[in-house]
Scaffold this motif. Sequence first.
Motif, PDB file in Angstrom:
ATOM      1  N   VAL A   1       0.852  -1.205   0.000  1.00 38.75           N
ATOM      2  CA  VAL A   1       0.000   0.000   0.000  1.00 38.75           C
ATOM      3  C   VAL A   1       0.884   1.250   0.000  1.00 38.75           C
ATOM      4  O   VAL A   1       0.664   2.183  -0.773  1.00 38.75           O
ATOM      5  CB  VAL A   1      -0.964   0.013   1.215  1.00 38.75           C
ATOM      6  CG1 VAL A   1      -1.661   1.369   1.344  1.00 38.75           C
ATOM      7  CG2 VAL A   1      -2.010  -1.086   1.072  1.00 38.75           C
ATOM      8  N   ASP A   2       1.914   1.253   0.830  1.00 39.76           N
ATOM      9  CA  ASP A   2       2.834   2.403   0.856  1.00 39.76           C
ATOM     10  C   ASP A   2       3.552   2.568  -0.475  1.00 39.76           C
ATOM     11  O   ASP A   2       3.690   3.677  -0.981  1.00 39.76           O
ATOM     12  CB  ASP A   2       3.889   2.224   1.966  1.00 39.76           C
ATOM     13  CG  ASP A   2       3.370   2.690   3.319  1.00 39.76           C
ATOM     14  OD1 ASP A   2       2.215   3.145   3.386  1.00 39.76           O
ATOM     15  OD2 ASP A   2       4.132   2.588   4.297  1.00 39.76           O
ATOM     16  N   ALA A   3       4.017   1.446  -1.035  1.00 37.51           N
ATOM     17  CA  ALA A   3       4.785   1.519  -2.282  1.00 37.51           C
ATOM     18  C   ALA A   3       3.916   2.038  -3.420  1.00 37.51           C
ATOM     19  O   ALA A   3       4.322   2.930  -4.169  1.00 37.51           O
ATOM     20  CB  ALA A   3       5.360   0.139  -2.615  1.00 37.51           C
ATOM     21  N   LEU A   4       2.694   1.510  -3.556  1.00 40.90           N
ATOM     22  CA  LEU A   4       1.809   1.965  -4.623  1.00 40.90           C
ATOM     23  C   LEU A   4       1.471   3.452  -4.449  1.00 40.90           C
ATOM     24  O   LEU A   4       1.380   4.195  -5.429  1.00 40.90           O
ATOM     25  CB  LEU A   4       0.505   1.152  -4.638  1.00 40.90           C
ATOM     26  CG  LEU A   4       0.615  -0.331  -5.019  1.00 40.90           C
ATOM     27  CD1 LEU A   4      -0.770  -0.984  -4.975  1.00 40.90           C
ATOM     28  CD2 LEU A   4       1.235  -0.518  -6.399  1.00 40.90           C
ATOM     29  N   SER A   5       1.319   3.859  -3.204  1.00 41.31           N
ATOM     30  CA  SER A   5       0.930   5.259  -2.968  1.00 41.31           C
ATOM     31  C   SER A   5       2.017   6.239  -3.399  1.00 41.31           C
ATOM     32  O   SER A   5       1.711   7.377  -3.761  1.00 41.31           O
ATOM     33  CB  SER A   5       0.577   5.468  -1.490  1.00 41.31           C
ATOM     34  OG  SER A   5      -0.497   4.611  -1.140  1.00 41.31           O
ATOM     35  N   THR A   6       3.277   5.790  -3.375  1.00 34.85           N
ATOM     36  CA  THR A   6       4.342   6.706  -3.815  1.00 34.85           C
ATOM     37  C   THR A   6       4.262   6.963  -5.325  1.00 34.85           C
ATOM     38  O   THR A   6       4.900   7.887  -5.826  1.00 34.85           O
ATOM     39  CB  THR A   6       5.760   6.140  -3.525  1.00 34.85           C
ATOM     40  OG1 THR A   6       5.967   4.967  -4.330  1.00 34.85           O
ATOM     41  CG2 THR A   6       5.944   5.803  -2.063  1.00 34.85           C
ATOM     42  N   LEU A   7       3.506   6.126  -6.066  1.00 34.52           N
ATOM     43  CA  LEU A   7       3.394   6.321  -7.519  1.00 34.52           C
ATOM     44  C   LEU A   7       2.434   7.441  -7.872  1.00 34.52           C
ATOM     45  O   LEU A   7       2.394   7.900  -9.007  1.00 34.52           O
ATOM     46  CB  LEU A   7       2.905   5.030  -8.187  1.00 34.52           C
ATOM     47  CG  LEU A   7       3.822   3.824  -8.038  1.00 34.52           C
ATOM     48  CD1 LEU A   7       3.153   2.603  -8.624  1.00 34.52           C
ATOM     49  CD2 LEU A   7       5.161   4.095  -8.723  1.00 34.52           C
ATOM     50  N   LYS A   8       1.616   7.826  -6.922  1.00 32.21           N
ATOM     51  CA  LYS A   8       0.640   8.876  -7.183  1.00 32.21           C
ATOM     52  C   LYS A   8       1.231  10.209  -6.743  1.00 32.21           C
ATOM     53  O   LYS A   8       1.706  10.333  -5.618  1.00 32.21           O
ATOM     54  CB  LYS A   8      -0.653   8.598  -6.402  1.00 32.21           C
ATOM     55  CG  LYS A   8      -1.367   7.334  -6.884  1.00 32.21           C
ATOM     56  CD  LYS A   8      -2.037   7.588  -8.223  1.00 32.21           C
ATOM     57  CE  LYS A   8      -2.511   6.321  -8.888  1.00 32.21           C
ATOM     58  NZ  LYS A   8      -3.015   6.549 -10.259  1.00 32.21           N
ATOM     59  N   ALA A   9       1.218  11.161  -7.643  1.00 28.72           N
ATOM     60  CA  ALA A   9       1.744  12.481  -7.312  1.00 28.72           C
ATOM     61  C   ALA A   9       0.894  13.079  -6.194  1.00 28.72           C
ATOM     62  O   ALA A   9      -0.299  12.800  -6.105  1.00 28.72           O
ATOM     63  CB  ALA A   9       1.686  13.378  -8.541  1.00 28.72           C
ATOM     64  N   PRO A  10       1.510  13.886  -5.323  1.00 27.04           N
ATOM     65  CA  PRO A  10       0.706  14.545  -4.298  1.00 27.04           C
ATOM     66  C   PRO A  10      -0.294  15.487  -4.964  1.00 27.04           C
ATOM     67  O   PRO A  10      -0.080  15.941  -6.082  1.00 27.04           O
ATOM     68  CB  PRO A  10       1.726  15.324  -3.467  1.00 27.04           C
ATOM     69  CG  PRO A  10       2.971  15.363  -4.274  1.00 27.04           C
ATOM     70  CD  PRO A  10       2.919  14.246  -5.265  1.00 27.04           C
ATOM     71  N   LEU A  11      -1.382  15.743  -4.291  1.00 27.21           N
ATOM     72  CA  LEU A  11      -2.393  16.654  -4.833  1.00 27.21           C
ATOM     73  C   LEU A  11      -1.763  18.000  -5.126  1.00 27.21           C
ATOM     74  O   LEU A  11      -1.125  18.596  -4.253  1.00 27.21           O
ATOM     75  CB  LEU A  11      -3.505  16.848  -3.803  1.00 27.21           C
ATOM     76  CG  LEU A  11      -4.725  15.942  -3.932  1.00 27.21           C
ATOM     77  CD1 LEU A  11      -5.711  16.287  -2.848  1.00 27.21           C
ATOM     78  CD2 LEU A  11      -5.365  16.055  -5.303  1.00 27.21           C
ATOM     79  N   PRO A  12      -1.914  18.510  -6.346  1.00 30.17           N
ATOM     80  CA  PRO A  12      -1.311  19.810  -6.658  1.00 30.17           C
ATOM     81  C   PRO A  12      -2.097  20.930  -5.981  1.00 30.17           C
ATOM     82  O   PRO A  12      -3.287  20.783  -5.730  1.00 30.17           O
ATOM     83  CB  PRO A  12      -1.470  19.899  -8.181  1.00 30.17           C
ATOM     84  CG  PRO A  12      -2.663  19.048  -8.491  1.00 30.17           C
ATOM     85  CD  PRO A  12      -2.667  17.947  -7.465  1.00 30.17           C
ATOM     86  N   PRO A  13      -1.419  22.038  -5.667  1.00 27.94           N
ATOM     87  CA  PRO A  13      -2.149  23.169  -5.083  1.00 27.94           C
ATOM     88  C   PRO A  13      -3.078  23.768  -6.135  1.00 27.94           C
ATOM     89  O   PRO A  13      -2.726  23.855  -7.307  1.00 27.94           O
ATOM     90  CB  PRO A  13      -1.042  24.158  -4.702  1.00 27.94           C
ATOM     91  CG  PRO A  13       0.168  23.733  -5.453  1.00 27.94           C
ATOM     92  CD  PRO A  13       0.012  22.296  -5.815  1.00 27.94           C
ATOM     93  N   LEU A  14      -4.265  24.135  -5.715  1.00 27.99           N
ATOM     94  CA  LEU A  14      -5.257  24.691  -6.640  1.00 27.99           C
ATOM     95  C   LEU A  14      -5.444  26.173  -6.355  1.00 27.99           C
ATOM     96  O   LEU A  14      -5.425  26.597  -5.200  1.00 27.99           O
ATOM     97  CB  LEU A  14      -6.581  23.950  -6.471  1.00 27.99           C
ATOM     98  CG  LEU A  14      -6.513  22.435  -6.744  1.00 27.99           C
ATOM     99  CD1 LEU A  14      -7.842  21.779  -6.439  1.00 27.99           C
ATOM    100  CD2 LEU A  14      -6.086  22.163  -8.180  1.00 27.99           C
ATOM    101  N   SER A  15      -5.603  26.941  -7.431  1.00 25.37           N
ATOM    102  CA  SER A  15      -5.726  28.395  -7.259  1.00 25.37           C
ATOM    103  C   SER A  15      -7.012  28.762  -6.513  1.00 25.37           C
ATOM    104  O   SER A  15      -7.056  29.743  -5.785  1.00 25.37           O
ATOM    105  CB  SER A  15      -5.710  29.089  -8.624  1.00 25.37           C
ATOM    106  OG  SER A  15      -6.963  28.887  -9.273  1.00 25.37           O
ATOM    107  N   GLY A  16      -8.058  27.963  -6.743  1.00 22.96           N
ATOM    108  CA  GLY A  16      -9.324  28.275  -6.068  1.00 22.96           C
ATOM    109  C   GLY A  16     -10.062  29.438  -6.706  1.00 22.96           C
ATOM    110  O   GLY A  16     -11.072  29.889  -6.176  1.00 22.96           O
ATOM    111  N   THR A  17      -9.547  29.957  -7.823  1.00 23.36           N
ATOM    112  CA  THR A  17     -10.269  31.056  -8.481  1.00 23.36           C
ATOM    113  C   THR A  17     -11.022  30.532  -9.708  1.00 23.36           C
ATOM    114  O   THR A  17     -12.243  30.435  -9.677  1.00 23.36           O
ATOM    115  CB  THR A  17      -9.303  32.204  -8.845  1.00 23.36           C
ATOM    116  OG1 THR A  17      -8.175  31.649  -9.548  1.00 23.36           O
ATOM    117  CG2 THR A  17      -8.802  32.905  -7.587  1.00 23.36           C
TER     118      THR A  17
END
Lengths: 200, 200
Positions: A69-85
């Motif tokens: 589970v940890d190893a597979l999760s490293t394949l997903k990029a962290p959520l990018p910051p969103l401008s919110g506008t």
Amino acid sequence: MTIQESGAARPAGRPRSEKAEKAIIEATLDLIAEGMGVSELSIEAIASRAGVGKTTIYRRWSNKEDLVVDALSTLKAPLPPLSGTSVRDDLITLLEAMRTESGHQRGRCVMNIAMSEADRHPRLMERFVKRAIEPRRLALREVIERGVATGELRPDLDVAMGMAILSGTMMWHTKWGPAGDLPADLPERIVDAALAGMAP
Amino acid sequence: MTIQESGAARPAGRPRSEKAEKAIIEATLDLIAEGMGVSELSIEAIASRAGVGKTTIYRRWSNKEDLVVDALSTLKAPLPPLSGTSVRDDLITLLEAMRTESGHQRGRCVMNIAMSEADRHPRLMERFVKRAIEPRRLALREVIERGVATGELRPDLDVAMGMAILSGTMMWHTKWGPAGDLPADLPERIVDAALAGMAP
């Protein structure tokens, strides 16, 4: 619960632990990618490939499932910051994260293999989805709901269907698109095509 | 070239041949689904599971790749007949074929496994795509192009993107939707959501 899930601080005085952890994660992903799959994978094989002892692995993960589970999760990029506008901009940002990931050949291969074994490891996949997929779905849902609230999107929009159109069209390109990197303007083109049916 | 690809008539005087062929195809799919995958699969294992001799297999398929291409192709429903009148109706018919297929648990599992091995068997997958996937893509493309020509769809529509939206949204549901059969009205809902952005 694994170290990453608990979010606990690492014990002091183990300078080599992060390096070992990285080697163990990489060994796990390599072995899956090379065709060992999740079922045949063993702590022995991972330890041998990573050049560490089994106890080094067990000090961090209590079993194979936690480690995978940890190893597979490293394949997903962290959520990018969103401008919110702008809803359009935020959707492009979210799809761009999917595009970047799909350019990583080994990651794509490992995810395909893991998904093909989902039926045999339902609890593992459920934990992976919860950890790595659901936060993105939630982010996508929030952006679309915001668009409905601000009037950038149709008031009667089926939010779940909008999510499926955006993610599914991107997924289609990662699966059937040309090998290698997907075009840089693809997220923008998908978002504009999808918004044509989602705008008021 | 396999029997199915050549389209040649079966030799007379072999009443048991069709039954054996079916048993061999089923054995191939079962073994892949059970985790043997395409790489480890052998003619020996297939013959043993199907209860036939190896020569019975080699009489029909000259190698494992030919047999696997045939076996995978049986998982894809034949192209449904299209009315040729309403573009909306024809798109629903094409997506309904995808929905029906996705309800077959073993077929879904086998396809996932085969796709996960695509990198290791590029020629096999290329032949499978050419035989079983491309005819559908062509049918979908023709319906969309017809819609553009008749004015049911926007004159400036990006046809390839329209195909990706329709197929991708359906694919998303087969991958992430609830287990079991997808709702009967899903093809219609996807087509209507997609057409909202594709209509003039």
